[in-house]
Motif scaffolding. Structure first.
Motif, PDB file in Angstrom:
ATOM      1  N   CYS A 130       0.837  -1.208   0.000  1.00 30.57           N
ATOM      2  CA  CYS A 130       0.000   0.000   0.000  1.00 30.57           C
ATOM      3  C   CYS A 130       0.870   1.255   0.000  1.00 30.57           C
ATOM      4  N   LEU A 131       1.956   1.253   0.766  1.00 25.86           N
ATOM      5  CA  LEU A 131       2.887   2.379   0.744  1.00 25.86           C
ATOM      6  C   LEU A 131       3.543   2.506  -0.625  1.00 25.86           C
ATOM      7  N   SER A 132       3.868   1.384  -1.215  1.00 23.10           N
ATOM      8  CA  SER A 132       4.460   1.400  -2.549  1.00 23.10           C
ATOM      9  C   SER A 132       3.490   1.999  -3.560  1.00 23.10           C
ATOM     10  N   ALA A 133       2.224   1.673  -3.429  1.00 26.41           N
ATOM     11  CA  ALA A 133       1.215   2.238  -4.334  1.00 26.41           C
ATOM     12  C   ALA A 133       1.050   3.733  -4.093  1.00 26.41           C
ATOM     13  N   ALA A 134       1.051   4.145  -2.825  1.00 29.22           N
ATOM     14  CA  ALA A 134       0.848   5.558  -2.502  1.00 29.22           C
ATOM     15  C   ALA A 134       2.064   6.408  -2.869  1.00 29.22           C
ATOM     16  N   LEU A 135       3.270   5.901  -2.611  1.00 29.69           N
ATOM     17  CA  LEU A 135       4.470   6.710  -2.819  1.00 29.69           C
ATOM     18  C   LEU A 135       5.067   6.567  -4.217  1.00 29.69           C
ATOM     19  N   ASP A 136       5.012   5.355  -4.781  1.00 31.03           N
ATOM     20  CA  ASP A 136       5.620   5.117  -6.088  1.00 31.03           C
ATOM     21  C   ASP A 136       4.609   5.070  -7.219  1.00 31.03           C
ATOM     22  N   GLY A 137       3.337   5.081  -6.878  1.00 28.05           N
ATOM     23  CA  GLY A 137       2.299   5.018  -7.906  1.00 28.05           C
ATOM     24  C   GLY A 137       2.135   3.647  -8.527  1.00 28.05           C
ATOM     25  N   LYS A 138       2.580   2.594  -7.846  1.00 27.54           N
ATOM     26  CA  LYS A 138       2.440   1.240  -8.379  1.00 27.54           C
ATOM     27  C   LYS A 138       0.976   0.810  -8.281  1.00 27.54           C
ATOM     28  N   ARG A 139       0.543   0.059  -9.277  1.00 22.09           N
ATOM     29  CA  ARG A 139      -0.848  -0.395  -9.302  1.00 22.09           C
ATOM     30  C   ARG A 139      -1.015  -1.621  -8.410  1.00 22.09           C
ATOM     31  N   LEU A 140      -2.146  -1.682  -7.724  1.00 18.74           N
ATOM     32  CA  LEU A 140      -2.430  -2.809  -6.833  1.00 18.74           C
ATOM     33  C   LEU A 140      -3.691  -3.565  -7.228  1.00 18.74           C
ATOM     34  N   GLY A 141      -4.074  -3.477  -8.485  1.00 17.08           N
ATOM     35  CA  GLY A 141      -5.258  -4.199  -8.937  1.00 17.08           C
ATOM     36  C   GLY A 141      -5.033  -5.698  -8.909  1.00 17.08           C
ATOM     37  N   LEU A 142      -6.098  -6.441  -8.931  1.00 12.67           N
ATOM     38  CA  LEU A 142      -6.002  -7.897  -8.892  1.00 12.67           C
ATOM     39  C   LEU A 142      -5.255  -8.427 -10.109  1.00 12.67           C
ATOM     40  N   ALA A 143      -5.437  -7.798 -11.251  1.00 12.48           N
ATOM     41  CA  ALA A 143      -4.758  -8.247 -12.464  1.00 12.48           C
ATOM     42  C   ALA A 143      -3.266  -7.903 -12.442  1.00 12.48           C
ATOM     43  N   SER A 144      -2.895  -6.763 -11.861  1.00 14.09           N
ATOM     44  CA  SER A 144      -1.497  -6.336 -11.893  1.00 14.09           C
ATOM     45  C   SER A 144      -0.678  -6.837 -10.701  1.00 14.09           C
ATOM     46  N   ALA A 145      -1.321  -7.156  -9.591  1.00 16.10           N
ATOM     47  CA  ALA A 145      -0.583  -7.618  -8.410  1.00 16.10           C
ATOM     48  C   ALA A 145      -1.382  -8.665  -7.633  1.00 16.10           C
ATOM     49  N   PRO A 146      -1.629  -9.829  -8.243  1.00 20.05           N
ATOM     50  CA  PRO A 146      -2.427 -10.839  -7.529  1.00 20.05           C
ATOM     51  C   PRO A 146      -1.737 -11.379  -6.284  1.00 20.05           C
ATOM     52  N   GLN A 147      -0.379 -11.364  -6.271  1.00 18.61           N
ATOM     53  CA  GLN A 147       0.343 -11.880  -5.112  1.00 18.61           C
ATOM     54  C   GLN A 147       0.087 -11.046  -3.865  1.00 18.61           C
ATOM     55  N   VAL A 148      -0.156  -9.742  -4.048  1.00 18.46           N
ATOM     56  CA  VAL A 148      -0.440  -8.864  -2.895  1.00 18.46           C
ATOM     57  C   VAL A 148      -1.766  -9.271  -2.270  1.00 18.46           C
ATOM     58  N   TRP A 149      -2.756  -9.520  -3.088  1.00 17.65           N
ATOM     59  CA  TRP A 149      -4.077  -9.867  -2.574  1.00 17.65           C
ATOM     60  C   TRP A 149      -4.077 -11.274  -1.968  1.00 17.65           C
ATOM     61  N   LEU A 150      -3.328 -12.185  -2.583  1.00 20.23           N
ATOM     62  CA  LEU A 150      -3.220 -13.530  -2.019  1.00 20.23           C
ATOM     63  C   LEU A 150      -2.547 -13.466  -0.638  1.00 20.23           C
ATOM     64  N   ALA A 151      -1.476 -12.695  -0.522  1.00 18.93           N
ATOM     65  CA  ALA A 151      -0.778 -12.560   0.763  1.00 18.93           C
ATOM     66  C   ALA A 151      -1.671 -11.900   1.798  1.00 18.93           C
ATOM     67  N   ALA A 152      -2.464 -10.914   1.383  1.00 20.04           N
ATOM     68  CA  ALA A 152      -3.364 -10.229   2.315  1.00 20.04           C
ATOM     69  C   ALA A 152      -4.442 -11.189   2.824  1.00 20.04           C
ATOM     70  N   LEU A 153      -4.920 -12.070   1.958  1.00 20.01           N
ATOM     71  CA  LEU A 153      -5.942 -13.032   2.382  1.00 20.01           C
ATOM     72  C   LEU A 153      -5.383 -14.083   3.327  1.00 20.01           C
ATOM     73  N   LEU A 154      -4.122 -14.450   3.115  1.00 15.55           N
ATOM     74  CA  LEU A 154      -3.510 -15.470   3.977  1.00 15.55           C
ATOM     75  C   LEU A 154      -3.233 -14.899   5.337  1.00 15.55           C
TER      76      LEU A 154
END
Length: 138
Positions: free
Chosen positions: A114-138
């Motif tokens: 989330c900090l990376s998305a806010a500070l670097d403008g990286k996208r966190l959508g399910l299509a662009s970063a599914p590993q983030v959402w999988l890790a958050a669910l675990l």
């Protein structure tokens, strides 16, 4: 070419070793915080942290000669950041419950992207970063 061939079929008799290794890693990680708490009760936080890093350095020392020279300073910087984080975690275990420290440590899996998305403008959508959402669910 090795990278283009299909992997050999894995049998159940081969898979138990990997499952046992995964179980050992999970047990080791799961006991990290309670053991850290016990170590901090027996020793000062700096001593227990230094001891753990010394053991890790000894375990990894045979591989230093194989390290690419371009990676030495990034590896040192990463190790220093990891050391500061681990030391802060060890100090937190001195007067905070192990469960709370463990939860806050696990929360970094969600906070850092989330900090990376806010500070670097990286996208966190399910299509662009599914590993983030999988890790958050675990």
């Amino acid at each position: 070419v090795r990278c283009c061939t299909a992997p050999p079929e894995e049998t159940d008799s081969d898979a138990w070793q990997f499952k046992l290794l995964l179980l050992a890693v999970a047990v080791g990680y799961g006991t990290n915080f309670p053991v850290g708490r016990l170590m901090n009760e027996a020793l000062p936080a700096a001593a227990s942290t230094s001891g753990r890093f010394l053991l890790a350095a000894l375990a990894l020392s045979p591989f230093i000669s194989r390290l690419d020279r371009r990676l030495i300073w990034p590896a040192v910087a990463t190790g220093l950041c990891d050391g500061v984080g681990y030391s802060a975690q060890s100090l937190a275990l001195c007067d905070t419950a192990a469960a709370k420290v463990s939860f806050l440590g696990a929360l970094t899996v969600v906070v850092v992207p989330c900090l990376s998305a806010a500070l670097d403008g990286k996208r966190l959508g399910l299509a662009s970063a599914p590993q983030v959402w999988l890790a958050a669910l675990l």
